[in-house]
Design an enzyme around this catalytic site. Structure first.
Site, PDB file in Angstrom:
ATOM      1  N   HIS A  68       0.881  -1.178   0.000  1.00  0.00           N
ATOM      2  CA  HIS A  68       0.000   0.000   0.000  1.00  0.00           C
ATOM      3  C   HIS A  68       0.913   1.222   0.000  1.00  0.00           C
ATOM      4  O   HIS A  68       1.508   1.558   1.017  1.00  0.00           O
ATOM      5  CB  HIS A  68      -0.900   0.011   1.227  1.00  0.00           C
ATOM      6  CG  HIS A  68      -1.945  -1.064   1.210  1.00  0.00           C
ATOM      7  ND1 HIS A  68      -3.240  -0.845   0.823  1.00  0.00           N
ATOM      8  CD2 HIS A  68      -1.862  -2.360   1.505  1.00  0.00           C
ATOM      9  CE1 HIS A  68      -3.912  -1.976   0.887  1.00  0.00           C
ATOM     10  NE2 HIS A  68      -3.098  -2.916   1.309  1.00  0.00           N
ATOM     11  N   TYR A  92      -6.237  -1.843  11.790  1.00  0.00           N
ATOM     12  CA  TYR A  92      -5.167  -2.630  12.430  1.00  0.00           C
ATOM     13  C   TYR A  92      -3.824  -1.903  12.454  1.00  0.00           C
ATOM     14  O   TYR A  92      -2.902  -2.305  13.160  1.00  0.00           O
ATOM     15  CB  TYR A  92      -5.013  -4.022  11.787  1.00  0.00           C
ATOM     16  CG  TYR A  92      -4.611  -4.033  10.329  1.00  0.00           C
ATOM     17  CD1 TYR A  92      -3.323  -3.694   9.922  1.00  0.00           C
ATOM     18  CD2 TYR A  92      -5.533  -4.386   9.355  1.00  0.00           C
ATOM     19  CE1 TYR A  92      -2.961  -3.704   8.592  1.00  0.00           C
ATOM     20  CE2 TYR A  92      -5.186  -4.413   8.016  1.00  0.00           C
ATOM     21  CZ  TYR A  92      -3.891  -4.066   7.640  1.00  0.00           C
ATOM     22  OH  TYR A  92      -3.542  -4.071   6.324  1.00  0.00           O
ATOM     23  N   HIS A 254       0.317 -13.559   4.562  1.00  0.00           N
ATOM     24  CA  HIS A 254       0.269 -12.333   3.758  1.00  0.00           C
ATOM     25  C   HIS A 254       0.916 -12.541   2.382  1.00  0.00           C
ATOM     26  O   HIS A 254       0.357 -12.093   1.376  1.00  0.00           O
ATOM     27  CB  HIS A 254       0.911 -11.172   4.540  1.00  0.00           C
ATOM     28  CG  HIS A 254       0.724  -9.834   3.900  1.00  0.00           C
ATOM     29  ND1 HIS A 254      -0.522  -9.299   3.613  1.00  0.00           N
ATOM     30  CD2 HIS A 254       1.621  -8.923   3.460  1.00  0.00           C
ATOM     31  CE1 HIS A 254      -0.367  -8.118   3.028  1.00  0.00           C
ATOM     32  NE2 HIS A 254       0.919  -7.868   2.922  1.00  0.00           N
TER      33      HIS A 254
END
Ligand code: HPA
Length: 280
Positions: A68, A92, A254
């Protein structure tokens, strides 16, 4: 809200004014797309691009997640002026949902009427296989601390906003039509929000399934709630990056999520482009 409503609105105005200043005499976009996992290549299709790091925008939070990036892109895609958010904010990361949704209000202030949210999600419905796409028709947001808690910001919307069509039904049909036309395998379903950052337990997934969830993820819902409050129309697409916890023998990671988001990237970008090109 960690600041007073007056301070919060003043920060929104500062951000919006700064962005207006950057755009100058060009047309201000009416569409904002959030580039969730796998959608960053969409920025490469954008013409007449201006890129603004979030760090340069007064009041903007800075995203901390790998994948991101943290920049606002302003440009033209498929002949339409668009904002692209490369990087979003998640609860989070330690942000309040008022901070996670700050940009939605900035976009509303700038006159954006269409919000396109994309995300990575775990598939709960047996129909969903990674890396397929799912159009979000509704959500389960019980675990989301509402971004509307605190004094109501009357200039954006009402105190008790209706949530019966958070995801615009015309947009759902349009996305479905465009996916079919492009030969992209597509599903529709309900997205459940969990705060994360830990993935869910198998028992949590069984519970969410009983509630009617088809997919689960850690974003989108706060933003969609604020967009509905502001009177924006929202379209949302999940990239199913993994089977939700307990639905197959493997562990969730992830890297697996990022890998499947990348595998779906072509389809996600094509779908969002087709959708944008067919907006009035
Ligand atoms: N759970 C929550 N968030 C996610 C998942 C998941 O399985 N996959 C991608 N984002």
């Amino acid at each position: 809200m960690t600041v007073t409503p007056r301070e919060y609105i003043s920060q929104i105005d500062k951000s919006a004014n700064y962005i207006r200043g950057i755009i100058g005499s060009a047309e201000i976009p009416g569409i904002c797309t959030v580039l969730g996992s796998g959608l960053s290549p969409l920025a490469d299709h954008c013409e007449d691009k201006i890129t603004v790091p979030y760090a340069d925008i007064p009041g903007f939070p800075i995203s901390t997640v790998e994948g991101h990036e943290g920049k606002l892109i302003i440009g033209t895609l498929e002949g339409k002026r668009v904002f692209m958010m490369s990087g979003r904010f998640h609860a989070y990361e330690g942000y309040g949902t008022d901070v996670c949704t700050f940009y939605v209000r900035v976009m509303s202030k700038l006159g954006v009427k269409t919000l396109i949210l994309t995300n990575a999600a775990g598939g709960i419905s047996p129909e969903l296989k990674p890396p397929e796409l799912m159009i979000i028709t509704d959500h389960i947001g019980f675990f989301c601390i509402s971004p509307l808690i605190g004094p109501n910001l009357d200039e954006f919307g009402v105190r008790f906003p209706d949530q019966s069509e958070v995801y615009d039904s015309e947009y759902v049909s349009l996305l479905e039509d465009k996916a079919r036309e492009a030969g992209i395998r597509i599903h529709k379903g309900v997205y459940a929000y969990c705060k994360g950052p830990q993935y869910e337990t198998p028992a949590e997934i069984r519970a969410l399934k009983l509630w009617g969830a088809d997919a689960v993820g850690m974003s989108t819902v706060p933003e969609a709630i604020v967009a509905a409050h502001c009177g924006m129309r929202t379209a949302a697409v999940s990239c199913i990056t993994n089977f939700a916890a307990g639905l197959n023998s493997g562990k969730l990671s992830h890297p697996e999520v990022m890998m499947n988001a990348a595998r779906a990237s072509d389809d996600s970008c094509r779908l969002v482009k087709l959708f944008i090109s067919s907006l009035n």
